[in-house]
Design a protein around this motif. Structure first.
Motif: not given
Ligand SMILES: [Zn+2]
Length: 112
Positions: A36-44
């Protein structure tokens, strides 16, 4: 550091090594993808404005109060029967969940 198995020759190697010491195959490139991707997801999308947060809080409070009033009326007067009780319970649950979400959003917005 972990010891992994080379995908080419099967030799036990360090996962920090760039290439396998036995066959020279690149380490990690052929390995399995991360679970799984541990990077935070930023939305536009823009963050909610204080006015939007206030509206959400007010509307959710209104929904919750309507649910309380409707549930009380349905229980007290036995009017409408099963449908009224189900609808008032639904209103109560949706209002409560929405209120909690709006409360958490406004607390998070204040922390920034
Ligand atoms: Zn190897």
């Amino acid at each position: 550091m972990a010891i992994i198995k080379c995908s080419e020759c099967g030799r036990a190697i360090s996962d920090k090594a760039a290439t396998c010491v036995g066959c020279g195959a690149p380490v990690g490139a052929a390995g399995p993808p991360p679970a799984f991707n541990r990077e935070p997801v930023y939305t536009d999308s823009a963050p909610l404005s204080p006015a939007q947060l206030r509206w959400r809080l007010a509307l959710s409070t209104l929904t919750l109060l309507l649910g309380v009033v409707a549930a009380d009326a349905a229980g007290r007067y036995r009017a409408g029967g099963q449908v009224a009780r189900t609808l008032s319970a639904l209103l109560l649950i949706v209002g409560l969940c929405w209120f909690i979400v709006a409360l958490v959003q406004s607390v998070q917005a204040r922390r920034k």
